[in-house]
Design a protein around this motif. Structure first.
Motif, PDB file in Angstrom:
ATOM      1  N   ARG A 110       0.853  -1.186   0.000  1.00 43.28           N
ATOM      2  CA  ARG A 110       0.000   0.000   0.000  1.00 43.28           C
ATOM      3  C   ARG A 110       0.890   1.238   0.000  1.00 43.28           C
ATOM      4  O   ARG A 110       1.720   1.411   0.896  1.00 43.28           O
ATOM      5  CB  ARG A 110      -0.916  -0.008   1.219  1.00 43.28           C
ATOM      6  CG  ARG A 110      -1.967  -1.119   1.171  1.00 43.28           C
ATOM      7  CD  ARG A 110      -2.946  -0.989   2.307  1.00 43.28           C
ATOM      8  NE  ARG A 110      -4.037  -1.958   2.180  1.00 43.28           N
ATOM      9  CZ  ARG A 110      -5.109  -1.982   2.946  1.00 43.28           C
ATOM     10  NH1 ARG A 110      -5.234  -1.083   3.922  1.00 43.28           N
ATOM     11  NH2 ARG A 110      -6.035  -2.890   2.780  1.00 43.28           N
ATOM     12  N   VAL A 111       0.708   2.076  -1.013  1.00 45.23           N
ATOM     13  CA  VAL A 111       1.582   3.232  -1.207  1.00 45.23           C
ATOM     14  C   VAL A 111       0.747   4.499  -1.130  1.00 45.23           C
ATOM     15  O   VAL A 111      -0.145   4.714  -1.969  1.00 45.23           O
ATOM     16  CB  VAL A 111       2.305   3.155  -2.568  1.00 45.23           C
ATOM     17  CG1 VAL A 111       3.262   4.343  -2.725  1.00 45.23           C
ATOM     18  CG2 VAL A 111       3.053   1.835  -2.707  1.00 45.23           C
ATOM     19  N   ARG A 112       1.021   5.332  -0.126  1.00 43.97           N
ATOM     20  CA  ARG A 112       0.338   6.621  -0.052  1.00 43.97           C
ATOM     21  C   ARG A 112       1.165   7.646  -0.812  1.00 43.97           C
ATOM     22  O   ARG A 112       2.371   7.780  -0.607  1.00 43.97           O
ATOM     23  CB  ARG A 112       0.150   7.064   1.394  1.00 43.97           C
ATOM     24  CG  ARG A 112      -0.681   8.347   1.474  1.00 43.97           C
ATOM     25  CD  ARG A 112      -1.369   8.517   2.808  1.00 43.97           C
ATOM     26  NE  ARG A 112      -2.278   9.662   2.749  1.00 43.97           N
ATOM     27  CZ  ARG A 112      -3.042  10.063   3.750  1.00 43.97           C
ATOM     28  NH1 ARG A 112      -3.019   9.386   4.892  1.00 43.97           N
ATOM     29  NH2 ARG A 112      -3.838  11.100   3.629  1.00 43.97           N
ATOM     30  N   THR A 113       0.526   8.376  -1.709  1.00 44.94           N
ATOM     31  CA  THR A 113       1.220   9.282  -2.618  1.00 44.94           C
ATOM     32  C   THR A 113       1.021  10.744  -2.242  1.00 44.94           C
ATOM     33  O   THR A 113       0.230  11.076  -1.351  1.00 44.94           O
ATOM     34  CB  THR A 113       0.721   9.057  -4.052  1.00 44.94           C
ATOM     35  OG1 THR A 113      -0.696   9.297  -4.093  1.00 44.94           O
ATOM     36  CG2 THR A 113       0.993   7.626  -4.508  1.00 44.94           C
ATOM     37  N   LYS A 114       1.752  11.609  -2.946  1.00 48.00           N
ATOM     38  CA  LYS A 114       1.607  13.069  -2.851  1.00 48.00           C
ATOM     39  C   LYS A 114       1.850  13.586  -1.427  1.00 48.00           C
ATOM     40  O   LYS A 114       1.127  14.457  -0.924  1.00 48.00           O
ATOM     41  CB  LYS A 114       0.223  13.510  -3.355  1.00 48.00           C
ATOM     42  CG  LYS A 114      -0.080  13.014  -4.768  1.00 48.00           C
ATOM     43  CD  LYS A 114      -1.440  13.475  -5.262  1.00 48.00           C
ATOM     44  CE  LYS A 114      -1.756  12.897  -6.649  1.00 48.00           C
ATOM     45  NZ  LYS A 114      -3.062  13.323  -7.161  1.00 48.00           N
ATOM     46  N   SER A 115       2.889  13.049  -0.789  1.00 48.53           N
ATOM     47  CA  SER A 115       3.187  13.479   0.574  1.00 48.53           C
ATOM     48  C   SER A 115       3.593  14.950   0.630  1.00 48.53           C
ATOM     49  O   SER A 115       3.473  15.595   1.683  1.00 48.53           O
ATOM     50  CB  SER A 115       4.300  12.613   1.167  1.00 48.53           C
ATOM     51  OG  SER A 115       5.513  12.798   0.450  1.00 48.53           O
ATOM     52  N   ASP A 116       4.051  15.501  -0.487  1.00 48.11           N
ATOM     53  CA  ASP A 116       4.459  16.911  -0.510  1.00 48.11           C
ATOM     54  C   ASP A 116       3.266  17.851  -0.366  1.00 48.11           C
ATOM     55  O   ASP A 116       3.439  19.035  -0.059  1.00 48.11           O
ATOM     56  CB  ASP A 116       5.182  17.218  -1.821  1.00 48.11           C
ATOM     57  CG  ASP A 116       4.320  16.899  -3.031  1.00 48.11           C
ATOM     58  OD1 ASP A 116       3.814  17.824  -3.678  1.00 48.11           O
ATOM     59  OD2 ASP A 116       4.143  15.691  -3.325  1.00 48.11           O
ATOM     60  N   GLY A 175      -2.433   2.692   7.433  1.00 49.15           N
ATOM     61  CA  GLY A 175      -2.259   1.398   6.790  1.00 49.15           C
ATOM     62  C   GLY A 175      -1.311   1.386   5.621  1.00 49.15           C
ATOM     63  O   GLY A 175      -1.173   0.361   4.952  1.00 49.15           O
ATOM     64  N   ALA A 176      -0.644   2.496   5.339  1.00 46.05           N
ATOM     65  CA  ALA A 176       0.288   2.550   4.215  1.00 46.05           C
ATOM     66  C   ALA A 176       1.591   1.828   4.562  1.00 46.05           C
ATOM     67  O   ALA A 176       2.102   1.937   5.679  1.00 46.05           O
ATOM     68  CB  ALA A 176       0.584   3.997   3.834  1.00 46.05           C
ATOM     69  N   ASP A 177       2.133   1.080   3.592  1.00 46.91           N
ATOM     70  CA  ASP A 177       3.440   0.453   3.771  1.00 46.91           C
ATOM     71  C   ASP A 177       4.561   1.432   3.446  1.00 46.91           C
ATOM     72  O   ASP A 177       5.639   1.368   4.051  1.00 46.91           O
ATOM     73  CB  ASP A 177       3.561  -0.783   2.866  1.00 46.91           C
ATOM     74  CG  ASP A 177       2.531  -1.850   3.210  1.00 46.91           C
ATOM     75  OD1 ASP A 177       2.556  -2.336   4.353  1.00 46.91           O
ATOM     76  OD2 ASP A 177       1.708  -2.187   2.335  1.00 46.91           O
ATOM     77  N   VAL A 178       4.311   2.304   2.477  1.00 44.81           N
ATOM     78  CA  VAL A 178       5.304   3.288   2.045  1.00 44.81           C
ATOM     79  C   VAL A 178       4.576   4.585   1.744  1.00 44.81           C
ATOM     80  O   VAL A 178       3.457   4.573   1.216  1.00 44.81           O
ATOM     81  CB  VAL A 178       6.059   2.820   0.783  1.00 44.81           C
ATOM     82  CG1 VAL A 178       7.173   3.808   0.430  1.00 44.81           C
ATOM     83  CG2 VAL A 178       6.646   1.430   0.960  1.00 44.81           C
ATOM     84  N   THR A 179       5.217   5.702   2.068  1.00 41.67           N
ATOM     85  CA  THR A 179       4.673   7.013   1.724  1.00 41.67           C
ATOM     86  C   THR A 179       5.662   7.717   0.805  1.00 41.67           C
ATOM     87  O   THR A 179       6.857   7.774   1.109  1.00 41.67           O
ATOM     88  CB  THR A 179       4.457   7.856   2.987  1.00 41.67           C
ATOM     89  OG1 THR A 179       3.506   7.188   3.824  1.00 41.67           O
ATOM     90  CG2 THR A 179       3.931   9.238   2.637  1.00 41.67           C
ATOM     91  N   ILE A 180       5.176   8.253  -0.325  1.00 39.56           N
ATOM     92  CA  ILE A 180       6.086   8.820  -1.318  1.00 39.56           C
ATOM     93  C   ILE A 180       5.572  10.156  -1.855  1.00 39.56           C
ATOM     94  O   ILE A 180       4.392  10.494  -1.715  1.00 39.56           O
ATOM     95  CB  ILE A 180       6.285   7.861  -2.519  1.00 39.56           C
ATOM     96  CG1 ILE A 180       4.969   7.701  -3.303  1.00 39.56           C
ATOM     97  CG2 ILE A 180       6.816   6.513  -2.080  1.00 39.56           C
ATOM     98  CD1 ILE A 180       5.129   6.994  -4.634  1.00 39.56           C
ATOM     99  N   SER A 181       6.496  10.849  -2.482  1.00 41.18           N
ATOM    100  CA  SER A 181       6.168  12.009  -3.314  1.00 41.18           C
ATOM    101  C   SER A 181       7.080  11.961  -4.525  1.00 41.18           C
ATOM    102  O   SER A 181       8.299  12.048  -4.391  1.00 41.18           O
ATOM    103  CB  SER A 181       6.388  13.320  -2.553  1.00 41.18           C
ATOM    104  OG  SER A 181       6.374  14.424  -3.454  1.00 41.18           O
ATOM    105  N   VAL A 182       6.499  11.809  -5.701  1.00 36.72           N
ATOM    106  CA  VAL A 182       7.336  11.788  -6.899  1.00 36.72           C
ATOM    107  C   VAL A 182       7.806  13.188  -7.248  1.00 36.72           C
ATOM    108  O   VAL A 182       8.790  13.355  -7.973  1.00 36.72           O
ATOM    109  CB  VAL A 182       6.583  11.165  -8.091  1.00 36.72           C
ATOM    110  CG1 VAL A 182       6.237   9.711  -7.809  1.00 36.72           C
ATOM    111  CG2 VAL A 182       5.320  11.950  -8.428  1.00 36.72           C
TER     112      VAL A 182
END
Length: 438
Positions: free
Chosen positions: A322-328, A338-345
């Protein structure tokens, strides 16, 4: 076209190039070299010679090698012309060869086919050679080299010998039971080994998923609702614009993919249409293709920008990150979501963590371990059939002759993997181990 023709082809890469290699195979290979160069050079030694056509016009000058059969790649007389790689030069030399009687251009894969037919390679080695040429990552290279060099074939050959030995002992008990030097109990030694062999094949077939991942790559599907950042993630990892990115939901209609090299393994990432209910007929087709991609996935990256995870019930039940996006775009810390990874491309935050998480789903292979792994569906089918027949032989209660027949069928299935389904002379094995009839 005849299999007895002498064949030739450009066996090096595309033109123009610094050097071009033209390969010949067949009974007229050495004669062709003599016609082109005026003489046959010493075998297996590179000789710098002029190459001329029938009119005596010099076409080029290059290194010429000849390899008399059977000690050649194809088992036939072979030759190589290493010439300059200009298009006109190569075209002229190929035209000169084609003008000779008994010579013709090779068909696709014909050199390897002749090597197989002449017993220089088996099917597993041929497939390994093709994979070696196509290998793009270190693990693909290692796997292909193991197969092309005969590592996997040696394993199958050892199994075939054990089956042949078992059948020979059964035949000995059936046909020579009155002889004192024939063992009286096949079961005490042979069936113990057949039990072990059945388990070995079962364990080997269980490694098929690992072989598939090494050869074809880890299939990772990026899924989630529209505008979750799927295409942006694909473009970021590919370092180029593969997919169209807009604020309009439903932009992605087809399945796109890029290939990555991760820790020496091939990883194929698939960007898919956003999962949602829609009346748009084209988008619905895209979602249908998303479901098909998910059914073949080794790993699913389920994306969300708000931790509202799309339900995959009845669609996918495999491994998921589970990848949560747009952390920025978030100014306050998220609660547990419940996210396994949090990212911002956009900022790159968390992307290396995502790659590490994907890497943990790759096979755990030691650096020096042999990659004797099955990689193709035909391997799996024939190996499974062989194991099933061994099991039937072990469980059969209606006579040694029936058990021997099941072992014969097992040997045939095993032989189909390498392409060597020989009629074993069981008496040769028997006489090599006993002194029957003395």
């Amino acid at each position: 076209m005849s299999a007895t023709d002498t064949i030739f082809a450009l066996s090096s890469g595309g033109l123009p190039s610094g050097v071009a290699v033209i390969r010949l195979s067949g009974a007229r290979s050495l004669q062709a070299v003599e016609e082109l160069c005026g003489r046959i050079p010493p075998v297996r030694r590179a000789s710098l010679l002029s190459i001329r056509n029938r009119n005596g016009n010099k076409l080029d000058e290059g290194l010429i090698l000849v390899f008399p059969g059977p000690n050649s790649f194809t088992g036939e007389d072979c030759a190589e012309l290493q010439i300059h790689g200009g298009r006109a030069t190569v075209k002229a030399v190929l035209a000169a060869l084609e003008s000779m009687e008994g010579l013709r251009p090779a068909e696709a894969g014909e050199f390897s086919r002749r090597a197989f037919l002449n017993g220089r390679m088996d099917l597993v080695e041929v497939e390994g050679l093709a994979d070696l040429i196509a290998a793009e990552t270190e693990m693909q290279r290692r796997l292909a080299a193991e197969h092309a060099s005969g590592g996997l074939s040696l394993l199958y050959e050892s199994w075939a010998k054990r089956l042949t030995h078992a059948r020979a002992m059964i035949e000995a008990e059936l046909d020579f039971a009155d002889e004192d030097d024939v063992p009286g109990s096949v079961a005490s030694s042979i069936w113990r080994d057949m039990h072990a062999l059945e388990q070995e094949i079962l364990n080997h077939v269980a490694d098929a998923r690992t072989g598939e991942i090494v050869r074809d790559g880890l299939k990772v599907v990026i899924a989630g609702p529209p505008n979750a950042g799927k295409s942006s993630l694909l473009n970021h990892l590919a370092k180029r614009d593969v997919a169209i990115v807009t604020d309009i939901p439903g932009t992605t209609r087809d399945v796109l993919h890029v290939d990555l090299d991760l820790s020496g393994f091939a990883v194929r990432l698939y960007d898919t249409a956003g999962l949602r209910a829609t009346e748009d007929i084209v988008e619905r087709e895209g979602i249908r293709r998303t479901h098909l991609s998910m059914s073949d996935a080794h790993l699913l990256l389920l994306l969300s920008e708000d931790a509202q995870w799309t339900s995959l019930d009845g669609i996918y039940d495999g491994q998921t990150l589970r990848v949560r996006t747009k952390s920025d775009q978030v100014k306050t810390p998220w609660p547990e979501d419940g996210a396994d990874v949090t990212i911002s491309v956009k900022s790159g935050d968390g992307v290396s963590d995502l790659l590490d998480a994907i890497g943990r789903h790759l096979p755990n292979l030691e650096a020096g371990s042999a990659l004797a792994l099955p990689t193709r569906q035909r391997h799996i089918l024939n190996l499974s059939t062989a194991r099933e027949n061994i099991r039937r032989a072990i469980e059969a209660t209606n006579g040694l002759d029936i058990q021997a027949e099941y072992l014969r069928l097992a040997g045939q299935s095993l032989g189909r993997v390498t392409g060597r389904v020989d009629v074993e002379n069981l008496l040769d094995v028997i006489f090599s181990e006993f002194c029957i009839g003395k």
